[in-house]
Design a protein around this motif. Sequence first.
Motif, mmCIF file in Angstrom:
data_model
loop_
_atom_site.group_PDB
_atom_site.id
_atom_site.type_symbol
_atom_site.label_atom_id
_atom_site.label_comp_id
_atom_site.label_asym_id
_atom_site.label_seq_id
_atom_site.Cartn_x
_atom_site.Cartn_y
_atom_site.Cartn_z
ATOM 1 N N ASP A 1 2.429 2.173 -12.296
ATOM 2 C CA ASP A 1 1.780 0.882 -12.034
ATOM 3 C C ASP A 1 2.305 -0.212 -12.953
ATOM 4 O O ASP A 1 2.454 -1.361 -12.539
ATOM 5 N N GLU B 1 0.829 -1.215 0.000
ATOM 6 C CA GLU B 1 0.000 0.000 0.000
ATOM 7 C C GLU B 1 0.863 1.265 0.000
ATOM 8 O O GLU B 1 0.443 2.328 -0.465
ATOM 9 N N GLU C 1 -8.232 -2.871 -12.665
ATOM 10 C CA GLU C 1 -9.540 -2.535 -12.080
ATOM 11 C C GLU C 1 -10.050 -3.631 -11.146
ATOM 12 O O GLU C 1 -11.054 -3.442 -10.456
ATOM 13 N N TRP D 1 -4.740 -7.742 -9.407
ATOM 14 C CA TRP D 1 -3.531 -6.924 -9.570
ATOM 15 C C TRP D 1 -2.539 -7.178 -8.435
ATOM 16 O O TRP D 1 -1.343 -7.360 -8.667
ATOM 17 N N ARG D 2 -3.054 -7.218 -7.206
ATOM 18 C CA ARG D 2 -2.188 -7.453 -6.044
ATOM 19 C C ARG D 2 -1.504 -8.817 -6.130
ATOM 20 O O ARG D 2 -0.331 -8.969 -5.778
ATOM 21 N N SER E 1 -6.782 6.293 -8.708
ATOM 22 C CA SER E 1 -7.592 5.234 -9.315
ATOM 23 C C SER E 1 -7.273 5.029 -10.794
ATOM 24 O O SER E 1 -7.796 4.100 -11.415
ATOM 25 N N ILE F 1 -8.626 -5.172 -8.045
ATOM 26 C CA ILE F 1 -7.514 -4.955 -7.122
ATOM 27 C C ILE F 1 -6.902 -6.260 -6.625
ATOM 28 O O ILE F 1 -5.682 -6.372 -6.441
ATOM 29 N N HIS F 2 -7.759 -7.291 -6.439
ATOM 30 C CA HIS F 2 -7.231 -8.564 -5.928
ATOM 31 C C HIS F 2 -6.347 -9.243 -6.976
ATOM 32 O O HIS F 2 -5.269 -9.775 -6.654
#
Length: 477
Positions: A373, A276, A442, A447-448, A296, A444-445
């Motif tokens: 990113d 984060e 878009e 991408w993480r 975002s 987030i899970h």
Amino acid sequence: MMRILFAASEIYPLIKTGGLADVAGALPVALRAKGHDVKLIMPAYKGILEKVEPIHKKTNLGNPFGVGDLILLETRIIENDTPIFLLQCQALFERDAGPYVDQDGIDYSDNHLRFGAFSWAIAMLAQHGHLIGWKADILHLNDWQTGFAAAYLKSWKMNHIPIITTVHNLRYNGSFEMNKFPDMRLSGELLSIHGLEFYGRFSGLKAGLVYADAITTVSPTYAKEILTSDYGDGLDGTLRAMRYKLHGILNGVDYEQWSPEKDKLIKQAYGVDSLENKLTNKLALLKENNLSEDPSKLVFGVVSRLTEQKGLDLVLEAIPSLLQKGCRLIVLGSGDKALESAYLELQQRYPEQVSIRIGYDEAYSHRLQAGVDALLIPSRFEPCGLTQLYALKYGTLPLVRKTGGLADSVFEEGEHANGFVFEHANQAALSDALLRSLACFEDIHAWREKQRNAMAYDFSWEGTTEKWEQVYRGLLN
């Protein structure tokens, strides 16, 4: 313990124009950490002596090329205490522009002589190092600027230590018109298709390939690609004949320099368990570039030479549709003047979403890696690529074309997926990959998960060094 003379035309942190400098600055350090006696050799370009310890010893090698004395200076690199020989010759190396090109980006007309003299000094040190108190077991050459050393050792017709030539980019073959050959102090016997001759010219890289005992490239996939006419740049026939001595070893990364947990050049340190905190770097980078600070929105980055080899003309074609969806683009690089102008024009069209910085800035490249990113590397060919390896460690997902070292390090599918990959070097394939990256961002899970996978990969020099030791020992045995 092996004694290794490592020759390169650029070495980080003394001077850098590309990935060669990073490798030459890190691999010898890693080998020394394993107990080997490694010494570097590089030209003493203008300003270099200010970046090393005071000179310990000078050895005058004479004036064999008629341009002034070649003087070997012994010292150490301050940052990592690595011993280095610097070849001093004011007429050849002390110039105001870069190591290879003038202020207008044009190759120096005497590069054959500059790097011929450098190669001659390398060969002298490899053959007669005992006269100054240090004799190498192995000579490790890098790219065309050192390749003539293998030709000098061959022409002297004396037993010499084993030679390895590493190809960082086959396209830069160091070839020159035949009317310059008499300047080289090399035997005309070497001018055959089995020697230095290269389509009516003579080539430093071909010298390094033909007269080496082993050839390495900087990734396993590139080692296969350069055997084909599509990637061989006119040397594929030579390389196919020598495939028995060809090895592909993926470059490593110096994680002391490139790790978001240790990086003093970025706004806030972070790691896989504190991802984060990467957001702080993103917002700081957007603010630094006067771009609208919306966390975002997906931010794409580029750190590259601006050339068609790197596929950056494709980015210009594909990125506008992503910008219209609110994405951002931050670029650091220089190269083809037409591409530079086209990117600056893109910035004018999207002043709140696009930032272009022409040139290279090491500290800024760290901030960019930490702040964007995704990193775009749509290369038409890529021997290894280091920026994608840096990006992975920073949880910055690489978007790459499947070629060379990019194919060996970035994967879109499977449980260890760490980025985005497209196959064909065209706008449509790149656009599809850009849209896939946006869809993933878009979620987030998803991408993480890719970020965590990326950061878990270990491309440190430690593992890579073992492969180098195997090649060295194979030659000595």
